[in-house]
Scaffold this motif. Structure first.
Motif, PDB file in Angstrom:
ATOM      1  N   GLU A  92      69.375 -25.092 -63.142  1.00 48.76           N
ATOM      2  CA  GLU A  92      68.680 -24.287 -62.141  1.00 48.76           C
ATOM      3  C   GLU A  92      69.601 -23.832 -61.013  1.00 48.76           C
ATOM      4  N   MET A  93      69.286 -22.643 -60.502  1.00 45.97           N
ATOM      5  CA  MET A  93      69.847 -22.162 -59.251  1.00 45.97           C
ATOM      6  C   MET A  93      68.690 -21.995 -58.271  1.00 45.97           C
ATOM      7  N   VAL A  94      68.801 -22.647 -57.119  1.00 47.75           N
ATOM      8  CA  VAL A  94      67.768 -22.566 -56.091  1.00 47.75           C
ATOM      9  C   VAL A  94      68.381 -21.956 -54.835  1.00 47.75           C
ATOM     10  N   LEU A  95      67.690 -20.968 -54.281  1.00 44.81           N
ATOM     11  CA  LEU A  95      68.165 -20.290 -53.073  1.00 44.81           C
ATOM     12  C   LEU A  95      67.162 -20.537 -51.953  1.00 44.81           C
ATOM     13  N   PHE A  96      67.630 -21.125 -50.865  1.00 42.59           N
ATOM     14  CA  PHE A  96      66.784 -21.372 -49.703  1.00 42.59           C
ATOM     15  C   PHE A  96      66.937 -20.229 -48.706  1.00 42.59           C
ATOM     16  N   ASN A  97      65.825 -19.556 -48.408  1.00 41.48           N
ATOM     17  CA  ASN A  97      65.794 -18.551 -47.353  1.00 41.48           C
ATOM     18  C   ASN A  97      65.428 -19.275 -46.063  1.00 41.48           C
ATOM     19  N   ARG A  98      66.413 -19.715 -45.356  1.00 43.67           N
ATOM     20  CA  ARG A  98      66.379 -20.724 -44.298  1.00 43.67           C
ATOM     21  C   ARG A  98      66.156 -22.091 -44.941  1.00 43.67           C
ATOM     22  N   SER A  99      66.718 -23.097 -44.322  1.00 41.75           N
ATOM     23  CA  SER A  99      66.755 -24.416 -44.935  1.00 41.75           C
ATOM     24  C   SER A  99      66.546 -25.472 -43.866  1.00 41.75           C
ATOM     25  N   TRP A 100      67.044 -26.677 -44.152  1.00 43.84           N
ATOM     26  CA  TRP A 100      66.967 -27.741 -43.155  1.00 43.84           C
ATOM     27  C   TRP A 100      67.734 -27.406 -41.886  1.00 43.84           C
ATOM     28  N   TYR A 101      68.587 -26.395 -41.933  1.00 43.74           N
ATOM     29  CA  TYR A 101      69.307 -25.996 -40.726  1.00 43.74           C
ATOM     30  C   TYR A 101      68.419 -25.288 -39.707  1.00 43.74           C
ATOM     31  N   ASN A 102      67.150 -25.081 -40.030  1.00 41.49           N
ATOM     32  CA  ASN A 102      66.189 -24.630 -39.025  1.00 41.49           C
ATOM     33  C   ASN A 102      66.218 -25.530 -37.796  1.00 41.49           C
ATOM     34  N   ARG A 103      66.437 -26.820 -38.045  1.00 40.40           N
ATOM     35  CA  ARG A 103      66.452 -27.780 -36.933  1.00 40.40           C
ATOM     36  C   ARG A 103      67.600 -27.507 -35.979  1.00 40.40           C
ATOM     37  N   ALA A 104      68.700 -27.008 -36.475  1.00 38.44           N
ATOM     38  CA  ALA A 104      69.864 -26.731 -35.634  1.00 38.44           C
ATOM     39  C   ALA A 104      69.800 -25.358 -34.992  1.00 38.44           C
ATOM     40  N   GLY A 105      68.839 -24.524 -35.423  1.00 38.39           N
ATOM     41  CA  GLY A 105      68.722 -23.173 -34.894  1.00 38.39           C
ATOM     42  C   GLY A 105      67.408 -22.947 -34.185  1.00 38.39           C
ATOM     43  N   VAL A 106      66.443 -22.406 -34.926  1.00 40.56           N
ATOM     44  CA  VAL A 106      65.161 -22.029 -34.332  1.00 40.56           C
ATOM     45  C   VAL A 106      64.480 -23.204 -33.626  1.00 40.56           C
ATOM     46  N   GLU A 107      64.421 -24.352 -34.304  1.00 38.03           N
ATOM     47  CA  GLU A 107      63.703 -25.481 -33.716  1.00 38.03           C
ATOM     48  C   GLU A 107      64.349 -25.939 -32.411  1.00 38.03           C
ATOM     49  N   ARG A 108      65.662 -25.958 -32.405  1.00 38.02           N
ATOM     50  CA  ARG A 108      66.347 -26.420 -31.190  1.00 38.02           C
ATOM     51  C   ARG A 108      66.195 -25.414 -30.049  1.00 38.02           C
ATOM     52  N   VAL A 109      66.433 -24.149 -30.346  1.00 39.13           N
ATOM     53  CA  VAL A 109      66.395 -23.122 -29.302  1.00 39.13           C
ATOM     54  C   VAL A 109      64.983 -22.947 -28.745  1.00 39.13           C
ATOM     55  N   MET A 110      63.983 -22.969 -29.623  1.00 36.05           N
ATOM     56  CA  MET A 110      62.610 -22.712 -29.204  1.00 36.05           C
ATOM     57  C   MET A 110      61.873 -23.972 -28.753  1.00 36.05           C
ATOM     58  N   GLY A 111      62.548 -25.115 -28.782  1.00 39.49           N
ATOM     59  CA  GLY A 111      61.918 -26.339 -28.316  1.00 39.49           C
ATOM     60  C   GLY A 111      60.910 -26.928 -29.280  1.00 39.49           C
ATOM     61  N   PHE A 112      61.052 -26.601 -30.588  1.00 42.12           N
ATOM     62  CA  PHE A 112      60.125 -27.123 -31.596  1.00 42.12           C
ATOM     63  C   PHE A 112      60.508 -28.530 -32.056  1.00 42.12           C
ATOM     64  N   CYS A 113      61.651 -29.026 -31.611  1.00 39.36           N
ATOM     65  CA  CYS A 113      62.035 -30.410 -31.887  1.00 39.36           C
ATOM     66  C   CYS A 113      62.605 -30.996 -30.607  1.00 39.36           C
ATOM     67  N   SER A 114      62.617 -32.302 -30.520  1.00 39.37           N
ATOM     68  CA  SER A 114      63.173 -32.971 -29.344  1.00 39.37           C
ATOM     69  C   SER A 114      64.690 -33.092 -29.485  1.00 39.37           C
ATOM     70  N   GLU A 115      65.353 -33.422 -28.392  1.00 42.93           N
ATOM     71  CA  GLU A 115      66.802 -33.625 -28.436  1.00 42.93           C
ATOM     72  C   GLU A 115      67.145 -34.814 -29.328  1.00 42.93           C
ATOM     73  N   VAL A 116      66.298 -35.840 -29.308  1.00 47.28           N
ATOM     74  CA  VAL A 116      66.515 -37.000 -30.175  1.00 47.28           C
ATOM     75  C   VAL A 116      66.430 -36.592 -31.637  1.00 47.28           C
ATOM     76  N   GLU A 117      65.420 -35.789 -31.982  1.00 42.91           N
ATOM     77  CA  GLU A 117      65.270 -35.328 -33.368  1.00 42.91           C
ATOM     78  C   GLU A 117      66.462 -34.473 -33.784  1.00 42.91           C
ATOM     79  N   TYR A 118      66.937 -33.628 -32.872  1.00 45.80           N
ATOM     80  CA  TYR A 118      68.104 -32.800 -33.172  1.00 45.80           C
ATOM     81  C   TYR A 118      69.333 -33.663 -33.423  1.00 45.80           C
ATOM     82  N   GLN A 119      69.575 -34.638 -32.564  1.00 46.48           N
ATOM     83  CA  GLN A 119      70.743 -35.496 -32.711  1.00 46.48           C
ATOM     84  C   GLN A 119      70.659 -36.323 -33.992  1.00 46.48           C
ATOM     85  N   GLN A 120      69.454 -36.753 -34.372  1.00 46.84           N
ATOM     86  CA  GLN A 120      69.279 -37.472 -35.635  1.00 46.84           C
ATOM     87  C   GLN A 120      69.630 -36.567 -36.817  1.00 46.84           C
TER      88      GLN A 120
END
Length: 255
Positions: A92-120
């Protein structure tokens, strides 16, 4: 001239898609597992690039994953848990259109995760990817990069194109308003998560067609396939290149 350039693009895309079909035959025959992550700013061209990659591939062995907003259960689970069921099996080939790196981008910038969650996340993502690599999954991580003016133009085009209304969201305005914060989050993500086992590849995507062609060329160049046509997949190093901190200063990556 524009028509000639469009015809050249279509013909080159067709030839590269033929090579992708060859690659898929090899992938299936040799039980490979390929995982491709696409990240980038809003309107960077992820949808269009993925569409051209999978257009003529077998849907049985090719999957595109674009997860929506996490549920309450997702938020109370191990962060990577909702991504794991979508990882590629053999052939299989699987392509993620955005991935777990949402946490390092959108979630972090928009405040959808805490600083602790980001650091984890930052502390665990590289070991997580190393586990995937050790299990036989080849990971390709692409970041599609556009400049601020190009993003503004593309987001405006979404509002006026009736075929792109599904793409319009409140996050669009935030993407423009928080440009600098997204740049900082991107730079910190690169510095913390670029590694030998799963490196970041940057794609200069102001020109959508050049970006699509060169992503496909790069993919063909790094996934093993002896049957491929060696002359067709040399990516332009000014368009697609491995991340390095110096690119943030040279202008190759948009500020």
């Amino acid at each position: 001239m524009a028509k000639d350039a469009d015809n050249q693009y279509r013909e080159m895309l067709r030839q590269l898609q033929i090579e992708l079909v060859k690659l898929q035959h090899f992938l299936i025959a040799h039980n490979l597992k390929i995982l491709v992550l696409f990240e980038g700013r809003d309107a960077a061209g992820k949808d269009g690039t993925i569409k051209r990659i999978v257009e003529h591939l077998s849907p049985r062995e090719t999957r595109v994953v674009a997860l929506g907003k996490p549920s309450d259960r997702d938020r109370s689970s191990w962060y990577f848990q909702r991504y794991v069921p979508h990882l590629p099996a053999q052939q299989e080939m699987v392509l993620f259109n955005r991935s777990w790196y949402n946490r390092a981008g959108v979630e972090r910038v928009m405040g959808f995760c805490s600083e602790v969650e980001y650091q984890q996340f930052i502390a665990t993502v590289v070991p997580f990817e190393q586990m995937l690599v050790n299990s036989g999954i080849q990971i390709l991580k692409y970041y599609l990069d556009i400049d601020q003016q190009e993003q503004r133009q593309r987001l405006q085009a979404r509002r006026t194109d009736p075929l792109k209304q599904w793409k319009v969201s409140p996050i669009d305005e935030a993407a423009i308003a928080h440009w600098d914060e997204y740049s900082l989050a991107r730079n910190e993500m690169f510095a913390a998560t670029h590694n030998v086992s799963a490196p970041w590849t940057v794609v200069r995507a102001n020109d959508k067609k050049l970006a699509r062609l060169n992503v496909i060329r790069h993919l063909l160049s790094v996934v093993e396939c002896p049957e491929r046509d060696q002359s067709r997949f040399r990516p332009d190093p000014d368009i697609v290149f491995p991340y390095h901190g110096r690119h943030l200063l040279s202008g190759l990556i948009a500020p």
